[in-house]
Scaffold this active site. Structure first.
Site, PDB file in Angstrom:
ATOM      1  N   THR A 201     -59.869   2.149   3.218  1.00 15.96           N
ATOM      2  CA  THR A 201     -61.325   2.297   3.226  1.00 15.96           C
ATOM      3  C   THR A 201     -61.740   3.365   2.215  1.00 15.96           C
ATOM      4  OG1 THR A 201     -61.396   1.675   5.524  1.00 15.96           O
ATOM      5  CG2 THR A 201     -63.190   3.090   4.773  1.00 15.96           C
ATOM      6  N   ARG A 229     -64.368  -8.708  15.048  1.00 12.48           N
ATOM      7  CA  ARG A 229     -64.142  -7.267  15.252  1.00 12.48           C
ATOM      8  C   ARG A 229     -64.861  -6.428  14.169  1.00 12.48           C
ATOM      9  NH1 ARG A 229     -61.952  -2.827  12.079  1.00 12.48           N
ATOM     10  NH2 ARG A 229     -61.057  -1.348  13.528  1.00 12.48           N
ATOM     11  N   GLY A 231     -65.263  -2.329  12.977  1.00 11.65           N
ATOM     12  CA  GLY A 231     -64.708  -0.982  13.157  1.00 11.65           C
ATOM     13  C   GLY A 231     -65.790   0.084  13.110  1.00 11.65           C
ATOM     14  N   ASP A 232     -65.364   1.293  12.806  1.00 11.51           N
ATOM     15  CA  ASP A 232     -66.299   2.430  12.797  1.00 11.51           C
ATOM     16  C   ASP A 232     -67.096   2.543  11.502  1.00 11.51           C
ATOM     17  OD1 ASP A 232     -63.772   2.980  11.536  1.00 11.51           O
ATOM     18  OD2 ASP A 232     -64.479   5.035  11.269  1.00 11.51           O
ATOM     19  N   THR A 252     -62.127   7.524   7.926  1.00 10.69           N
ATOM     20  CA  THR A 252     -61.233   6.387   7.701  1.00 10.69           C
ATOM     21  C   THR A 252     -60.108   6.447   8.720  1.00 10.69           C
ATOM     22  OG1 THR A 252     -59.739   5.291   6.152  1.00 10.69           O
ATOM     23  CG2 THR A 252     -59.932   7.672   5.924  1.00 10.69           C
ATOM     24  N   GLY A 253     -59.699   5.298   9.225  1.00 11.28           N
ATOM     25  CA  GLY A 253     -58.623   5.293  10.210  1.00 11.28           C
ATOM     26  C   GLY A 253     -58.837   4.213  11.246  1.00 11.28           C
TER      27      GLY A 253
END
Ligand code: ASP
Length: 368
Positions: A201, A229, A231-232, A252-253
């Site tokens: 990212t 899905r 993500g954040d 990021t993660g």
């Protein structure tokens, strides 16, 4: 460092600012700027990266950072600086954003992006999109030209076309490396969790010469993701946050954990709440005159949270993320000109530059 020393350091800085017009002027006149960038965090170890790839990544990070720094140095806005910086990283197939984005379980791309302006808390985000060449521009268009904060899927794609943003076909995003990764996942040779360098990212945070802050994040998400899905990265408060009163963050993660902790907002909130307390603590240490009155009052405009304290706040939140089971990191910029990172993975592609320091780019955990 002990709390006492942190307070003393804060006091020393405040005292310097109060006693030295030059320093006070530098920090208050809006001359400072800062920027930090990331290109993802994960199992990034020297033994996994060839010298050529290492050099390529550093060159890409340096080019992106240089673009943002030049805009800020010339008096441009933090918002323009992070947008231009992220576009460069999106266009580079080394990262999991724009060109080079990972594939979903269905072998499609579903890109996520978000952007936030710390001067008015305006924000825009796009989730699960494709067709747009630069998803960060879609997030910005949502912020600037729609009454909404987040658009998703087909509706977001349609909005992108209506906004006249540059469109690409699916083959634009695809790179041989990403095709190999998804095929290995689908053939069950590796699990989704084991995809090498699953993070990539990109993000940028900045403060401009007017003291305005901005943050942005763009990603292809996680290889093999399914069921829509998200993500954040496109979630304001989780993967991205900016508030002139506290900080700008891009994360990021492992997105699920960043969402659960609201990592980006959490760090900004801790900084915002800590600042007035630190001023009060510093005031208590100011000498008093014979009548018992303080010899001077510390003003908010003279006071900055010390580097160590900012770093500690970021590290504390990333430690909580780790305790929950999450991996990854963040970059930060503060209203006092600091720019830095915190991560709990082996490495993070990252870089920073400020009006007071040389541009630097790092990859591994022990990079200096
Ligand atoms: N945070 C992103 C996500 O969960 C992935 C990444 O940072 O690489 O979608």
């Amino acid at each position: 460092m002990t709390r006492y020393l942190q307070i003393l350091l804060g006091l020393t800085l405040a005292t310097c600012a109060a006693l030295s017009p030059a320093l006070a002027e530098d920090s208050d006149s809006g001359e400072n700027w800062s920027i930090a960038i990331h290109g993802g965090a994960g199992t990034i170890k020297r033994e996994n990266i060839t010298p050529e790839k290492d050099a390529e990544i550093r060159a890409a990070l340096n080019a992106a950072l240089m673009t943002g720094s030049n805009i800020l140095r010339d008096g441009g806005s933090a918002m323009d600086a992070i947008t231009a910086t992220i576009i460069i990283l999106e266009d580079d197939p080394n990262f999991n954003a724009g060109k080079g984005a990972v594939f979903t379980w269905d072998k499609t791309n579903a890109l996520d992006s978000s952007i936030m302006d710390g001067s008015d808390l305006s924000a825009g985000a796009a989730a699960g999109i494709n067709g747009t060449k630069n998803p960060i521009l879609l997030a910005r268009a949502v912020k600037d030209n729609s009454p909404h904060v987040m658009l998703s899927g087909e509706g977001a794609n349609q909005f992108s076309r209506e906004q006249g943003l540059e469109q690409v076909t699916a083959d634009y995003y695809a790179t041989p490396r990403r095709i190999k990764q998804i095929e290995a996942v689908l053939a069950k040779e590796i699990s989704v969790a084991d995809v090498d360098y699953k993070f990539g990212t990109v993000g940028a945070v900045a403060m401009d010469r007017n003291g305005n802050m901005a943050a942005g994040t763009s990603t292809g998400g996680m290889t093999g993701k399914r069921w829509g899905r998200v993500g954040d990265s496109p979630i304001i408060g989780a993967g991205t946050y900016a508030d002139n009163r506290s900080c700008a963050i891009s994360a990021t993660g492992s997105g699920e954990y960043f969402i659960r902790l609201g990592v980006a907002h959490e760090i900004c909130t801790r900084i915002r709440m800590r600042w007035p307390i630190a001023i009060d603590e510093a005031q208590l240490t100011v000498p008093k005159d014979a009548d018992g009155n303080y010899t001077y009052m510390i003003h908010a405009s003279e006071f900055m949270l010390p580097d160590e304290e900012i770093q500690q706040i970021a590290n504390d939140v990333i430690a909580e993320l780790g305790e929950l089971g999450g991996d990854g990191g963040i970059i930060y910029a503060t209203p006092w000109g600091q720019a830095g990172y915190s991560f709990n993975t082996a490495g993070m592609y990252r870089g920073r530059a400020t009006s007071d320091s040389e541009q630097s780019v790092e990859i591994y955990g022990d990079d200096e």
